[in-house]
Design a protein around this motif. Sequence first.
Motif, PDB file in Angstrom:
ATOM      1  N   LYS A  36       0.826  -1.205   0.000  1.00  0.00           N
ATOM      2  CA  LYS A  36       0.000   0.000   0.000  1.00  0.00           C
ATOM      3  C   LYS A  36       0.863   1.258   0.000  1.00  0.00           C
ATOM      4  CE  LYS A  36      -3.611   2.320   2.651  1.00  0.00           C
ATOM      5  NZ  LYS A  36      -4.410   2.280   3.884  1.00  0.00           N
ATOM      6  N   GLU A  37       1.903   1.263   0.806  1.00  0.00           N
ATOM      7  CA  GLU A  37       2.796   2.425   0.861  1.00  0.00           C
ATOM      8  C   GLU A  37       3.535   2.599  -0.471  1.00  0.00           C
ATOM      9  OE1 GLU A  37       6.665   3.669   3.370  1.00  0.00           O
ATOM     10  OE2 GLU A  37       4.998   2.923   4.580  1.00  0.00           O
ATOM     11  N   ALA A  38       4.000   1.507  -1.057  1.00  0.00           N
ATOM     12  CA  ALA A  38       4.693   1.578  -2.350  1.00  0.00           C
ATOM     13  C   ALA A  38       3.756   2.103  -3.427  1.00  0.00           C
ATOM     14  CB  ALA A  38       5.237   0.200  -2.730  1.00  0.00           C
ATOM     15  N   PHE A  39       2.536   1.595  -3.452  1.00  0.00           N
ATOM     16  CA  PHE A  39       1.574   2.018  -4.466  1.00  0.00           C
ATOM     17  C   PHE A  39       1.167   3.474  -4.275  1.00  0.00           C
ATOM     18  CE2 PHE A  39      -2.428   2.262  -6.737  1.00  0.00           C
ATOM     19  CZ  PHE A  39      -2.102   1.625  -7.924  1.00  0.00           C
ATOM     20  N   THR A  40       1.039   3.906  -3.032  1.00  0.00           N
ATOM     21  CA  THR A  40       0.730   5.306  -2.742  1.00  0.00           C
ATOM     22  C   THR A  40       1.831   6.205  -3.291  1.00  0.00           C
ATOM     23  OG1 THR A  40      -0.551   4.737  -0.785  1.00  0.00           O
ATOM     24  CG2 THR A  40       0.337   6.975  -0.872  1.00  0.00           C
ATOM     25  N   MET A  41       3.077   5.803  -3.093  1.00  0.00           N
ATOM     26  CA  MET A  41       4.203   6.590  -3.590  1.00  0.00           C
ATOM     27  C   MET A  41       4.205   6.627  -5.112  1.00  0.00           C
ATOM     28  SD  MET A  41       6.364   8.492  -2.208  1.00  0.00           S
ATOM     29  CE  MET A  41       6.120   7.847  -0.573  1.00  0.00           C
ATOM     30  N   MET A  42       3.902   5.500  -5.737  1.00  0.00           N
ATOM     31  CA  MET A  42       3.829   5.460  -7.199  1.00  0.00           C
ATOM     32  C   MET A  42       2.760   6.421  -7.702  1.00  0.00           C
ATOM     33  SD  MET A  42       4.278   1.408  -8.045  1.00  0.00           S
ATOM     34  CE  MET A  42       4.294   1.609  -9.817  1.00  0.00           C
ATOM     35  N   THR A  43       1.643   6.496  -7.005  1.00  0.00           N
ATOM     36  CA  THR A  43       0.571   7.402  -7.411  1.00  0.00           C
ATOM     37  C   THR A  43       1.028   8.854  -7.319  1.00  0.00           C
ATOM     38  OG1 THR A  43      -1.072   5.803  -6.679  1.00  0.00           O
ATOM     39  CG2 THR A  43      -1.816   8.078  -6.952  1.00  0.00           C
ATOM     40  N   ARG A  44       1.693   9.205  -6.237  1.00  0.00           N
ATOM     41  CA  ARG A  44       2.200  10.573  -6.083  1.00  0.00           C
ATOM     42  C   ARG A  44       3.204  10.906  -7.180  1.00  0.00           C
ATOM     43  NH1 ARG A  44       2.881  10.603   0.495  1.00  0.00           N
ATOM     44  NH2 ARG A  44       0.658  10.755   0.906  1.00  0.00           N
ATOM     45  N   ILE A  45       4.097   9.972  -7.468  1.00  0.00           N
ATOM     46  CA  ILE A  45       5.079  10.189  -8.534  1.00  0.00           C
ATOM     47  C   ILE A  45       4.388  10.296  -9.884  1.00  0.00           C
ATOM     48  CG2 ILE A  45       7.021   9.135  -9.772  1.00  0.00           C
ATOM     49  CD1 ILE A  45       7.847   7.908  -7.003  1.00  0.00           C
ATOM     50  N   ALA A  46       3.356   9.491 -10.102  1.00  0.00           N
ATOM     51  CA  ALA A  46       2.631   9.509 -11.379  1.00  0.00           C
ATOM     52  C   ALA A  46       2.019  10.876 -11.660  1.00  0.00           C
ATOM     53  CB  ALA A  46       1.550   8.430 -11.387  1.00  0.00           C
ATOM     54  N   GLU A  48       3.110  13.778 -10.586  1.00  0.00           N
ATOM     55  CA  GLU A  48       4.221  14.685 -10.922  1.00  0.00           C
ATOM     56  C   GLU A  48       4.737  14.405 -12.330  1.00  0.00           C
ATOM     57  OE1 GLU A  48       6.759  17.839 -10.520  1.00  0.00           O
ATOM     58  OE2 GLU A  48       5.168  17.262  -9.134  1.00  0.00           O
ATOM     59  N   ALA A  49       4.908  13.130 -12.664  1.00  0.00           N
ATOM     60  CA  ALA A  49       5.391  12.752 -13.995  1.00  0.00           C
ATOM     61  C   ALA A  49       4.432  13.234 -15.082  1.00  0.00           C
ATOM     62  CB  ALA A  49       5.572  11.233 -14.069  1.00  0.00           C
ATOM     63  N   GLU A  50       3.150  13.090 -14.830  1.00  0.00           N
ATOM     64  CA  GLU A  50       2.147  13.550 -15.806  1.00  0.00           C
ATOM     65  C   GLU A  50       2.219  15.056 -15.980  1.00  0.00           C
ATOM     66  OE1 GLU A  50      -0.834  13.125 -18.665  1.00  0.00           O
ATOM     67  OE2 GLU A  50       0.507  11.654 -17.778  1.00  0.00           O
ATOM     68  N   ALA A  51       2.374  15.784 -14.890  1.00  0.00           N
ATOM     69  CA  ALA A  51       2.483  17.246 -14.957  1.00  0.00           C
ATOM     70  C   ALA A  51       3.721  17.664 -15.756  1.00  0.00           C
ATOM     71  CB  ALA A  51       2.530  17.835 -13.554  1.00  0.00           C
ATOM     72  N   ARG A  86      14.909  14.489  -9.445  1.00  0.00           N
ATOM     73  CA  ARG A  86      14.910  15.387  -8.286  1.00  0.00           C
ATOM     74  C   ARG A  86      13.503  15.520  -7.708  1.00  0.00           C
ATOM     75  NH1 ARG A  86      18.895  17.832 -11.595  1.00  0.00           N
ATOM     76  NH2 ARG A  86      17.400  19.233 -12.571  1.00  0.00           N
ATOM     77  N   ALA A  87      12.496  15.567  -8.564  1.00  0.00           N
ATOM     78  CA  ALA A  87      11.104  15.647  -8.097  1.00  0.00           C
ATOM     79  C   ALA A  87      10.732  14.367  -7.332  1.00  0.00           C
ATOM     80  CB  ALA A  87      10.159  15.866  -9.272  1.00  0.00           C
ATOM     81  N   ILE A  88      11.157  13.225  -7.832  1.00  0.00           N
ATOM     82  CA  ILE A  88      10.895  11.947  -7.153  1.00  0.00           C
ATOM     83  C   ILE A  88      11.548  11.950  -5.779  1.00  0.00           C
ATOM     84  CG2 ILE A  88      11.442   9.467  -7.181  1.00  0.00           C
ATOM     85  CD1 ILE A  88      11.049   9.650 -10.296  1.00  0.00           C
ATOM     86  N   GLU A  89      12.785  12.385  -5.713  1.00  0.00           N
ATOM     87  CA  GLU A  89      13.489  12.447  -4.430  1.00  0.00           C
ATOM     88  C   GLU A  89      12.756  13.346  -3.440  1.00  0.00           C
ATOM     89  OE1 GLU A  89      16.225  10.813  -3.236  1.00  0.00           O
ATOM     90  OE2 GLU A  89      16.106   9.603  -5.049  1.00  0.00           O
ATOM     91  N   LYS A  90      12.252  14.464  -3.923  1.00  0.00           N
ATOM     92  CA  LYS A  90      11.521  15.400  -3.054  1.00  0.00           C
ATOM     93  C   LYS A  90      10.227  14.757  -2.536  1.00  0.00           C
ATOM     94  CE  LYS A  90      10.979  20.246  -3.037  1.00  0.00           C
ATOM     95  NZ  LYS A  90      10.915  21.479  -3.795  1.00  0.00           N
TER      96      LYS A  90
END
Length: 96
Positions: A36-46, A48-51, A86-90
């Motif tokens: 769940k935590e991994a998938f939540t992080m993937m969603t947040r990154i997704a 940002e990546a889309e933006a 850098r965005a992923i790291e943040k």
Amino acid sequence: MKKLSDEEIQDKLQELEGWTYAKNAIHTSFQFENFKEAFTMMTRIAFEAEAMQHHPNWGNVYNQLEISLSTHDADGVTEKDFKLARAIEKIIETTN
């Protein structure tokens, strides 16, 4: 975007802990408490990546997330990949 040289890539990797360069891309991996935590992080990154209109090549198995970044149009690593890294790291830092 201009493809970066191997030397430029290695210099920029000094700013990113845990990232490596291989096979024409920069790579990292993260381990989380659970799926769940991994998938939540993937969603947040997704989001940002889309933006940024730049999408990672990634994989997830249970609590592991592996990420590779490369700019397909440039056939290699560009500044766009480092901007997303850098965005992923943040994102990762702000949730820990």
